[in-house]
Design a protein around this motif. Structure first.
Motif, PDB file in Angstrom:
ATOM      1  N   ASP A 183       0.856  -1.183   0.000  1.00 44.86           N
ATOM      2  CA  ASP A 183       0.000   0.000   0.000  1.00 44.86           C
ATOM      3  C   ASP A 183       0.892   1.232   0.000  1.00 44.86           C
ATOM      4  N   ALA A 184       0.479   2.252  -0.728  1.00 45.96           N
ATOM      5  CA  ALA A 184       1.309   3.443  -0.858  1.00 45.96           C
ATOM      6  C   ALA A 184       0.458   4.630  -1.256  1.00 45.96           C
ATOM      7  N   GLU A 185       1.001   5.822  -1.000  1.00 45.92           N
ATOM      8  CA  GLU A 185       0.395   7.037  -1.525  1.00 45.92           C
ATOM      9  C   GLU A 185       0.493   7.028  -3.049  1.00 45.92           C
ATOM     10  N   LEU A 195       3.014   3.088   2.828  1.00 44.47           N
ATOM     11  CA  LEU A 195       2.228   3.287   4.040  1.00 44.47           C
ATOM     12  C   LEU A 195       2.587   2.229   5.071  1.00 44.47           C
ATOM     13  N   ASP A 196       2.741   2.652   6.335  1.00 48.85           N
ATOM     14  CA  ASP A 196       3.060   1.680   7.381  1.00 48.85           C
ATOM     15  C   ASP A 196       1.787   0.996   7.866  1.00 48.85           C
ATOM     16  N   GLY A 202      -1.202   3.107   8.392  1.00 52.32           N
ATOM     17  CA  GLY A 202      -1.674   3.907   7.271  1.00 52.32           C
ATOM     18  C   GLY A 202      -0.946   5.212   7.075  1.00 52.32           C
ATOM     19  N   ARG A 203       0.114   5.447   7.855  1.00 54.53           N
ATOM     20  CA  ARG A 203       0.884   6.686   7.706  1.00 54.53           C
ATOM     21  C   ARG A 203       1.912   6.530   6.592  1.00 54.53           C
ATOM     22  N   PRO A 204       2.073   7.533   5.731  1.00 59.15           N
ATOM     23  CA  PRO A 204       3.096   7.456   4.685  1.00 59.15           C
ATOM     24  C   PRO A 204       4.497   7.584   5.272  1.00 59.15           C
ATOM     25  N   HIS A 205       5.381   6.712   4.875  1.00 56.40           N
ATOM     26  CA  HIS A 205       6.758   6.767   5.348  1.00 56.40           C
ATOM     27  C   HIS A 205       7.488   7.878   4.599  1.00 56.40           C
TER      28      HIS A 205
END
Length: 475
Positions: A390-392, A398-399, A402-405
């Motif tokens: 999963d990614a932006e 995304l960790d 759900g936060r973008p690294h």
């Protein structure tokens, strides 16, 4: 650090080099590839000159803002090609390899692109401002300010109903795998897509008596490119959330209004696929994968006219037999594979010299040990369909929450579940170019010169960029 040295990793390194030159920045890039096929990767390492690109040369420039880059290179090589011609994949691999080498030589201010052969097994993080740490299977460790996951397509998924043996080829694109099936024995390929087309081309040219069987659930073959190509149709797309049934109706109507020319409609729709995919519900995406994807793939991923003519000839002469059905079991013998399958409700059996898994890349992301370790550690999470990470939209991973690294990114086939249309050169080069500004900003804020030297042979070579790379495992 770029994990993966095939097309996705190479295009990332190329655009990073160009970005460093444009901004007069010193940059240390490590490109690690499991098989040491930097530039070539899985797709372009083939040695068969009859394996052609599935897109014409005019569309295959590696440089996002220079569409004629590949054509100029071919002319410089004495290859008088038109933009509508289809290059051998091996030639395209040489193009990527030479471009990578050129970019490495042109890195400004002592910058460097290092090419490492190895398998990354783990990625760990420390406190903010400290580097990411990657571990390799040989015990080496490499520290990095940013990591790009560019691992490309995964090998085919294993089949529990197939008994492994010397006559079973689990990954047709593994180093040296294709040479096995060229002994004149009959070959059964599970899958009827692009991989099967290449396998049938190679096996039947190696021996004039070879017969290839190909089986899949639908028995569909990739369609033929029209040359010269149809112009891409202008598409009028709905706004807001999209329903799959509505989208299918829209495509049918567009083909009808385009005089039945489906190729122009598919090409006009292609740039919009990531946006449309994101606007489908998860349930509709699952329905697409189950009921529509195979039809999309055979029309979207077309084959060159010369390849299509070869496949048609093989079918006409009985040297390629396409079967619609489902593999049930396969038992290994000393000199053969005994295969049982269901075809149109009838159980049948074949004895063949070789059985090849040509089903394409594995769909389940956790089948890859490194990616599974990222998910297990919470550094990443699978996309809702578990096709990749999963990614932006811009590629930041995304960790688990759900936060973008801010330092781990992905592109190419890794983002299939997020973008769906993300495996071809035009899409990957655009993603690579878009990543560069963010990567350079991340690297600048990381201030890698303050980090401790990585340990092991790989770390020693990277920490001392002026030292010749002579260690085992380096290329």
């Amino acid at each position: 650090m770029i994990v993966g040295g095939g097309a996705s990793g190479t295009l990332t390194a190329v655009h990073l080099s160009r970005g460093a030159q444009a901004r007069a920045r010193s940059l240390q890039v490590v490109l690690v590839d499991r098989d040491g096929r930097h530039g070539w990767g899985q797709a372009y390492a083939t040695t068969d000159p009859h394996h052609l690109l599935n897109a014409c040369a005019a569309k295959m420039s590696a440089v996002a803002d220079d569409p004629d880059h590949l054509l100029r290179w071919t002319h410089g090589q004495g290859l008088n090609l038109a933009g509508s011609d289809f290059l051998p994949r091996r030639t395209y691999g040489r193009y990527l390899r030479e471009l990578l080498d050129d970019c490495a030589r042109q890195m400004p201010y002592g910058g460097r692109i290092s090419q490492l052969t190895g398998t990354v097994t783990a990625l760990t993080t420390a406190a903010p401002g400290r580097p990411l740490r990657l571990r390799l299977s040989n015990g080496d460790r490499i520290d990095a300010d940013a990591v790009v996951l560019a691992t490309g397509n995964r090998p085919p998924a294993p089949w529990s109903q197939i008994e492994a043996g010397p006559r079973y080829v689990a990954d047709p694109w593994g180093p040296g795998a294709l040479t096995k099936i060229c002994d004149g024995s009959p070959v059964l390929v599970v899958g009827t897509g692009l991989t099967m087309v290449d396998l049938a081309t190679t096996a039947t040219r190696a021996d004039k008596d070879t017969v290839v069987y190909a089986i899949s659930r639908h028995g569909l073959l990739p369609r033929r490119h029209r040359c010269p190509p149809s112009p891409a149709a202008e598409m009028s797309l709905p706004g807001g959330e999209v329903r799959l049934a509505e989208l299918m109706g829209m495509v049918r109507a567009a083909i009808k209004s385009n005089g039945g020319d489906w190729q122009g409609v598919i090409d006009g729709l292609r740039p919009h696929v990531p946006d449309l995919w994101a606007r489908l519900s998860i349930d509709d995406r699952r329905r697409f994968l189950t009921s529509v994807a195979r039809y999309w793939e055979v029309h979207r991923h077309r084959i060159p006219p010369a390849t299509a003519a070869r496949i048609a000839s093989l079918q006409a002469t009985g040297r390629l037999k396409v079967l619609r059905g489902r593999l049930v079991t396969a038992t290994a013998g000393r000199d053969e594979m005994r295969v049982r399958f269901d075809s149109d409700g009838v159980s049948r059996e074949l004895r063949v010299g070789w059985l090849v898994n040509g089903t394409g890349p594995a769909a389940e992301v956790t089948g890859d040990p490194f990616l599974r370790s990222l998910i297990d550690s919470g550094l990443a999470r699978p996309d809702p369909l578990r096709l990749g990470l999963d990614a932006e939209e811009a590629g930041a991973v995304l960790d688990a929450t759900g936060r973008p690294h801010d330092r781990i990114f992905a592109l190419g086939p890794m983002l299939r579940g997020v973008r769906y249309e993300t495996t071809a050169i035009p899409e990957i080069r655009a993603q690579a170019a878009a990543l560069v500004p963010r990567l350079l900003e991340t690297i600048a804020s990381g201030n890698s010169s303050s980090h401790g030297a990585p340990s092991g042979p790989a770390g020693d070579a990277i920490a001392n960029p002026g030292r010749p790379i002579l260690r085992s495992g380096w290329r």
